[in-house]
Scaffold this active site. Structure first.
Site, PDB file in Angstrom:
ATOM      1  N   LYS A 136     -11.248  -0.530  10.270  1.00  0.00           N
ATOM      2  CA  LYS A 136     -10.956  -1.767   9.351  1.00  0.00           C
ATOM      3  C   LYS A 136     -11.213  -3.374   9.946  1.00  0.00           C
ATOM      4  O   LYS A 136     -11.305  -4.501   9.441  1.00  0.00           O
ATOM      5  CB  LYS A 136      -9.695  -2.561   8.950  1.00  0.00           C
ATOM      6  CG  LYS A 136      -9.682  -1.340   7.568  1.00  0.00           C
ATOM      7  CD  LYS A 136      -8.038  -0.991   7.152  1.00  0.00           C
ATOM      8  CE  LYS A 136      -6.987  -0.312   5.990  1.00  0.00           C
ATOM      9  NZ  LYS A 136      -8.391   0.301   5.030  1.00  0.00           N
ATOM     10  N   CYS A 159      -4.660   2.744  -3.801  1.00  0.00           N
ATOM     11  CA  CYS A 159      -3.587   3.471  -3.566  1.00  0.00           C
ATOM     12  C   CYS A 159      -2.336   2.077  -3.323  1.00  0.00           C
ATOM     13  O   CYS A 159      -1.261   1.469  -2.335  1.00  0.00           O
ATOM     14  CB  CYS A 159      -3.677   3.286  -1.795  1.00  0.00           C
ATOM     15  SG  CYS A 159      -4.891   4.543  -1.507  1.00  0.00           S
ATOM     16  N   ASP A 168       2.813  -4.502   8.208  1.00  0.00           N
ATOM     17  CA  ASP A 168       1.431  -3.560   8.023  1.00  0.00           C
ATOM     18  C   ASP A 168       0.534  -5.218   7.996  1.00  0.00           C
ATOM     19  O   ASP A 168       0.200  -5.814   7.237  1.00  0.00           O
ATOM     20  CB  ASP A 168       1.870  -3.648   6.184  1.00  0.00           C
ATOM     21  CG  ASP A 168       0.215  -2.992   6.082  1.00  0.00           C
ATOM     22  OD1 ASP A 168      -0.522  -2.398   6.806  1.00  0.00           O
ATOM     23  OD2 ASP A 168       0.504  -1.937   5.462  1.00  0.00           O
ATOM     24  N   HIS A 216       0.869  -1.512   0.054  1.00  0.00           N
ATOM     25  CA  HIS A 216       0.283  -0.281  -0.052  1.00  0.00           C
ATOM     26  C   HIS A 216       0.689   1.168  -0.112  1.00  0.00           C
ATOM     27  O   HIS A 216       2.066   1.155   0.644  1.00  0.00           O
ATOM     28  CB  HIS A 216      -0.963   0.410   1.344  1.00  0.00           C
ATOM     29  CG  HIS A 216      -2.180   0.983   1.400  1.00  0.00           C
ATOM     30  ND1 HIS A 216      -1.396   2.016   1.869  1.00  0.00           N
ATOM     31  CD2 HIS A 216      -3.157   1.003   1.158  1.00  0.00           C
ATOM     32  CE1 HIS A 216      -2.574   2.846   2.011  1.00  0.00           C
ATOM     33  NE2 HIS A 216      -3.732   1.840   1.165  1.00  0.00           N
ATOM     34  N   GLN A 240      -5.113  -5.459   6.662  1.00  0.00           N
ATOM     35  CA  GLN A 240      -5.632  -6.341   6.222  1.00  0.00           C
ATOM     36  C   GLN A 240      -5.292  -7.542   6.649  1.00  0.00           C
ATOM     37  O   GLN A 240      -5.944  -8.158   6.452  1.00  0.00           O
ATOM     38  CB  GLN A 240      -5.326  -6.640   3.972  1.00  0.00           C
ATOM     39  CG  GLN A 240      -5.452  -5.166   4.083  1.00  0.00           C
ATOM     40  CD  GLN A 240      -6.749  -5.253   3.758  1.00  0.00           C
ATOM     41  OE1 GLN A 240      -7.674  -5.490   4.336  1.00  0.00           O
ATOM     42  NE2 GLN A 240      -7.241  -3.053   3.580  1.00  0.00           N
TER      43      GLN A 240
HETATM   44  N1  PLP Z   1      -2.039  -1.228   4.515  1.00  0.00           N
HETATM   45  C1  PLP Z   1      -2.682  -1.367   3.370  1.00  0.00           C
HETATM   46  C2  PLP Z   1      -2.309  -2.384   3.157  1.00  0.00           C
HETATM   47  C3  PLP Z   1      -3.993  -1.241   3.437  1.00  0.00           C
HETATM   48  O1  PLP Z   1      -5.071  -2.085   3.162  1.00  0.00           O
HETATM   49  C4  PLP Z   1      -4.621  -0.182   4.215  1.00  0.00           C
HETATM   50  C5  PLP Z   1      -5.291   0.902   4.083  1.00  0.00           C
HETATM   51  O2  PLP Z   1      -6.554   0.926   2.916  1.00  0.00           O
HETATM   52  C6  PLP Z   1      -3.516   1.299   4.733  1.00  0.00           C
HETATM   53  C7  PLP Z   1      -2.220   0.739   4.945  1.00  0.00           C
HETATM   54  C8  PLP Z   1      -3.747   1.932   4.967  1.00  0.00           C
HETATM   55  O3  PLP Z   1      -5.028   2.090   6.690  1.00  0.00           O
HETATM   56  P1  PLP Z   1      -5.345   3.120   7.248  1.00  0.00           P
HETATM   57  O4  PLP Z   1      -5.936   4.364   6.108  1.00  0.00           O
HETATM   58  O5  PLP Z   1      -6.023   2.906   8.454  1.00  0.00           O
HETATM   59  O6  PLP Z   1      -4.185   3.796   7.513  1.00  0.00           O
END
Ligand code: PLP
Length: 404
Positions: A225, A363, A199, A122, A202
């Site tokens: 999430k 993203c 990370d 991401h 997900q």
């Molecule tokens: N990392 C992954 C794999 C994501 O899917 C997302 C959000 O879609 C993020 C990071 C960022 O999360 P947040 O916007 O809640 O900080």
């Protein structure tokens, strides 16, 4: 398993309509809906407890502090961290990743040093490193993947050099749904003496994560999430690493004493929590953890795995269907394109049928570049979705496809 109808009744929004059609909410990778008990906890706290935490001697402040610190313990237990000192409250995954990236680079990286990320990250695990690359001259090395959307571990092993200082990878791709073998990747990195940040945005909503078993050095995830409130997330870090990292932001809460000559920072975890935390949201997150723990992470995983398999199986029958992410280790995300129908057209027309999916690059533009596409349509599932909803999605895709 759990009673899906009972579960759905816990989420008031699921019974609403859009354009006169029952809502089919398949955008859970972007954010999940909230069960009544999470929203109630937030409302109740504002109505009957609200006071700033940590600094107050009065009753309400102590009660709010207790709720906030109980939430920290709940998170610790949920991810099986060793100590609450390792649980930092943040605004979300993005902030957790930025915190480590910034503090780690400052303390441990020199110009020319390298971070390893994967092709399916991401933007929140790419751009912070690029900011540091511009500031400090560090270099980013990228793990490639195969056609199924699985990371190539042999290539990963080859990326380590004496300049590699950290690995930062996603546990689950928000586009492909691939569940990466992070435990093995961490083992490999540790053989090189290199720490790993994972990370978990997900993964935490979908299956049990265990910090001590995984042995990662840092792990970031978002409350919203996983059926919790927006604006709160968690950064886990091994105490030995967090102790060595400099603070990310300065301000109240993170200090023990301040004079114009010298500031002494607070102990963990407060060293990384400058300013008033979103203590109402941390309590909401604790209630979300209670909720999913009660349902059982294994039950949630089994339910969503069944939905994902069913969706893949039905989608593959559609003419011109291309599914991105075909790994056997796949989570509740299905990204697709049909023929040459633009993802935006598909998403907009599905929306008119009451089906909420996400369209675009999600993203993850570098991943789109490597796939040679501009975007996909993405259906992503949560604990409350049903096979019937997938039938509605499949019928919707067929209907839109016929129109083109
Ligand atoms: N990392 C992954 C794999 C994501 O899917 C997302 C959000 O879609 C993020 C990071 C960022 O999360 P947040 O916007 O809640 O900080």
């Amino acid at each position: 398993m759990y009673d899906i109808n009972k579960v759905r009744a816990d989420f008031p929004i699921l019974s609403r309509t859009v354009y006169g059609k029952p809502l089919v909410y398949l955008d859970n990778a972007a954010t999940t809906q909230k069960p009544r008990e999470v929203v109630d906890a937030i409302v109740n706290e504002y109505y009957s407890v609200n006071a700033n935490v940590h600094r107050g001697v009065h009753f309400l402040s102590q009660q709010a502090t207790d709720l906030h610190e109980e939430a920290r313990e709940k998170v610790r237990s949920f991810i099986n961290a060793k100590s609450t000192n390792e649980i930092i409250f943040t605004r979300g995954t993005t902030e957790g990743l930025n915190l480590v990236c910034s503090s780690f680079t400052e303390e441990f990286m020199e110009p020319g040093d390298e971070v390893i990320v994967s092709v399916m990250e991401h933007h929140s695990n790419i751009v912070p490193w690029q900011l540091q690359a511009a500031k400090k001259g560090i270099a980013i090395r990228v793990i490639p993947m195969n056609d199924k959307g699985e990371l190539l571990l042999d290539e990963y092993k080859k990326l380590f050099t004496e300049k590699t200082k950290i690995v930062s990878v996603t546990q689950v791709s928000n586009v492909l749904g691939t569940i990466n073998p992070v435990k093995e990747m961490i083992r490999i990195a540790h053989q090189h003496g290199v720490p790993v940040m994972v990370d978990g945005a997900q993964s935490t909503p979908h299956f049990k994560v265990d910090m001590q078993d995984m042995d990662c050095d840092f792990f970031a995830f978002s409350g919203h999430k996983m059926y919790g409130p927006t604006g709160v997330g968690v950064l886990y870090g091994k105490e030995s690493w967090l102790d060595k990292l400099p603070p990310y932001q300065g301000g109240g809460e993170m200090i023990e004493s301040v004079s114009f000559e010298k500031t002494v920072f607070e102990k963990l975890p407060f060293k990384f929590e400058a300013g008033t935390p979103d203590y109402v949201a941390t309590n909401g997150l604790a209630k979300a953890i209670d909720y999913i723990t009660r349902l059982g992470m294994d039950n949630i995983a089994a339910h969503e795995s069944e939905l994902t398999k069913y969706c893949m199986q039905e989608m593959q029958k559609i003419d011109g269907m291309r599914i991105f992410g075909q790994s056997a280790y796949k989570d509740a995300v299905v990204s697709f394109l049909v023929g040459d129908i633009h993802h935006l057209d598909m998403g907009t027309l599905l929306d008119r049928l009451g089906i909420a999916v996400r369209t675009g690059h999600h993203c993850a533009q570098p991943l789109m570049i490597s796939l040679g596409i501009q975007g996909t349509v993405r259906a992503s599932f949560g604990l409350y979705n049903t096979k019937e909803e997938i039938d509605v999605l499949i019928a919707g895709i067929k209907r839109v496809s016929k129109m083109f």
